[in-house]
Design an enzyme around this catalytic site. Structure first.
Site, PDB file in Angstrom:
ATOM      1  N   HIS A   6       0.655  -1.312   0.149  1.00  0.00           N
ATOM      2  CA  HIS A   6      -0.098   0.004   0.050  1.00  0.00           C
ATOM      3  C   HIS A   6       0.905   1.206  -0.073  1.00  0.00           C
ATOM      4  CE1 HIS A   6      -4.044   1.916   1.931  1.00  0.00           C
ATOM      5  NE2 HIS A   6      -3.362   2.718   0.821  1.00  0.00           N
ATOM      6  N   HIS A   8       1.350   5.102  -2.342  1.00  0.00           N
ATOM      7  CA  HIS A   8       0.840   6.285  -3.242  1.00  0.00           C
ATOM      8  C   HIS A   8       1.833   7.146  -3.686  1.00  0.00           C
ATOM      9  CE1 HIS A   8      -3.217   4.774  -2.247  1.00  0.00           C
ATOM     10  NE2 HIS A   8      -3.138   4.955  -1.129  1.00  0.00           N
ATOM     11  N   ARG A  70      -1.762   8.875  -6.132  1.00  0.00           N
ATOM     12  CA  ARG A  70      -2.440   9.390  -4.635  1.00  0.00           C
ATOM     13  C   ARG A  70      -4.036   9.192  -4.720  1.00  0.00           C
ATOM     14  NH1 ARG A  70      -0.460  15.298  -2.946  1.00  0.00           N
ATOM     15  NH2 ARG A  70      -1.020  14.787  -0.901  1.00  0.00           N
ATOM     16  N   ALA A  71      -4.407   8.676  -3.517  1.00  0.00           N
ATOM     17  CA  ALA A  71      -5.616   8.118  -3.584  1.00  0.00           C
ATOM     18  C   ALA A  71      -6.628   9.555  -3.413  1.00  0.00           C
ATOM     19  CB  ALA A  71      -5.898   7.278  -2.261  1.00  0.00           C
ATOM     20  N   SER A  72      -6.106  10.490  -2.387  1.00  0.00           N
ATOM     21  CA  SER A  72      -7.052  11.551  -2.154  1.00  0.00           C
ATOM     22  C   SER A  72      -7.384  12.441  -3.455  1.00  0.00           C
ATOM     23  CB  SER A  72      -6.408  12.586  -0.890  1.00  0.00           C
ATOM     24  OG  SER A  72      -5.247  12.859  -1.465  1.00  0.00           O
ATOM     25  N   HIS A 177     -10.608   1.249  -1.969  1.00  0.00           N
ATOM     26  CA  HIS A 177      -9.884   2.806  -1.542  1.00  0.00           C
ATOM     27  C   HIS A 177     -10.890   3.883  -2.137  1.00  0.00           C
ATOM     28  CE1 HIS A 177      -6.964   5.358  -0.090  1.00  0.00           C
ATOM     29  NE2 HIS A 177      -6.070   4.317  -0.178  1.00  0.00           N
ATOM     30  N   HIS A 222      -5.999   0.039   5.527  1.00  0.00           N
ATOM     31  CA  HIS A 222      -5.988   0.619   7.025  1.00  0.00           C
ATOM     32  C   HIS A 222      -6.664  -0.273   7.764  1.00  0.00           C
ATOM     33  CE1 HIS A 222      -7.424   3.318   3.659  1.00  0.00           C
ATOM     34  NE2 HIS A 222      -6.249   3.742   3.677  1.00  0.00           N
ATOM     35  N   GLU A 283       1.270   2.539   3.558  1.00  0.00           N
ATOM     36  CA  GLU A 283       0.579   3.869   3.152  1.00  0.00           C
ATOM     37  C   GLU A 283       1.426   4.947   3.175  1.00  0.00           C
ATOM     38  OE1 GLU A 283      -3.415   5.061   4.640  1.00  0.00           O
ATOM     39  OE2 GLU A 283      -3.986   5.539   2.262  1.00  0.00           O
ATOM     40  N   ARG A 289       1.758  11.503   8.762  1.00  0.00           N
ATOM     41  CA  ARG A 289       3.431  11.520   8.206  1.00  0.00           C
ATOM     42  C   ARG A 289       4.104  12.038   9.550  1.00  0.00           C
ATOM     43  NH1 ARG A 289       3.785  14.197   2.339  1.00  0.00           N
ATOM     44  NH2 ARG A 289       1.889  13.810   1.812  1.00  0.00           N
TER      45      ARG A 289
HETATM   46 ZN   LIG Z   1      -4.085   4.228   0.605  1.00  0.00          ZN
END
Ligand SMILES: [Zn+2]
Length: 340
Positions: A6, A8, A70-72, A177, A222, A283, A289
């Site tokens: 996982h 990104h 990038r997921a977001s 996701h 997650h 992730e 972070r």
């Molecule tokens: Zn993710």
């Protein structure tokens, strides 16, 4: 070896995001939603990776990351389907460039050109392109392209079946996701992500999807959302809803990663969930972070928590490597071709 399932590309070169801004501005203004893409050099890409993901991978002692856009910022709710198609293609092509620059360290997973109300069948072509032409090994599937309003059918609905048929045919799994949240009630990574993980699991419990697709595989990231913590509730609900036991009904097809950012959470995950169903993931660089003031270590340095578990070495080997190779057969094929 240690495979992080996982990761990104959260550090993509700035011109990539500038293209997206230009695209969404053009959409609002009624202009060209697929403008010319900037020239991004290999050195620019190399720099963003070497300073970030690759550095952390080496510092933390992992070998390979299953890498996706990038997921977001997938943001399927922005614009329309054509906007999503164009953006998705750019994002996946950029991942392919990272993989080509670092073929020993990154393997690609694709974003899908989903859009609220658009049939999921319209995402099949991009999945096929990414798997067959770009050599990707899986996809990120958004159960809620509306970004927090949940306007789609549950994942067990037949509306999703054409896509699942293609996943089975290609023998690729999907990570469930979601993307950014446009509902202010749900913080993206703090609530929307974890809600979606939990929601997807409950949908699988309620439905009969894996009777129709016995080889379909999903990774719920997650740490499986709230599911492991509430495992008794879900086992009890399966019983009340006259579903088979979860081990047979869901857990032959569903896997959780280890993106749980503290030791007690990892302890619980491993105590509750079978070792065959856990894949190492961190992730990073991403959701959380910072450094944990209680331990002095990065929250997302998830390897430490697994190293600290008092479980047999062969179980750790499964979580770090063997389970990922089983869930992603195309990853196993790539690694074998590299003599690994
Ligand atoms: Zn993710």
């Amino acid at each position: 070896m240690i495979i992080d399932c996982h990761g990104h590309y959260t550090t993509a070169p700035a011109p990539h995001d500038a293209w997206r801004n230009a695209q969404t501005a053009a959409f609002k203004a009624g202009g060209d939603i697929d403008p010319d893409y900037p020239d991004i050099t290999d050195d620019e890409i190399r720099e963003t990776i070497e300073k970030n993901q690759l550095r952390l991978l080496r510092e933390r002692g992992a070998d390979l990351t299953i890498f996706s856009p990038r997921a977001s910022t997938m943001a399927h709710h922005i614009g329309n389907e054509a906007v999503s198609q164009a953006w998705t293609r750019r994002c996946n092509d950029l991942i392919k460039r990272v993989v080509d620059l670092f073929p020993q360290t990154f393997v690609g997973v694709c974003q899908l050109p989903q859009s609220p109300g658009a049939p999921i069948a319209n995402s099949i072509a991009e999945l096929e392109r990414c798997v067959k032409d770009l050599g990707f090994i899986g996809c990120n599937l958004n159960p809620d392209p509306s970004g927090g309003h949940w306007t789609s059918q549950p994942l067990t609905d037949r509306a999703w079946y054409p896509f699942f048929e293609k996943m089975v045919e290609l023998d690729v799994p999907a990570m469930i996701h979601v993307s950014g949240s446009c509902n202010p009630n749900f913080h993206a990574t703090g609530a929307h992500y974890i809600n979606a993980d939990t929601t997807a699991f409950m949908q699988f419990l309620e439905g009969d999807l894996f009777k129709d697709f016995p080889t379909l595989r999903f990774i719920i990231p997650h740490g499986g959302g709230a599911v492991p913590y509430h495992w008794g509730r879900y086992r009890g609900l399966a019983d009340m809803l006259k579903r088979p036991p979860l081990r047979e009904h869901v857990m032959k097809n569903v896997f959780f990663d280890t993106c749980v950012y503290h030791q007690p959470g990892i302890d619980l995950l491993f105590r509750v969930i079978d070792i065959e169903n856990i894949l190492f993931g961190s992730e990073m660089v991403g959701a959380v972070r910072g450094i944990d003031p209680e331990t002095g270590n990065y929250f997302d340095d998830t390897r430490r928590y697994i190293d600290a578990l008092e479980i047999p070495a062969e179980d750790k080997h499964k979580v770090f490597e063997l389970n990922a190779r089983r869930v992603y057969p195309r990853l196993d094929a790539i690694l074998r071709s590299q003599g690994r």
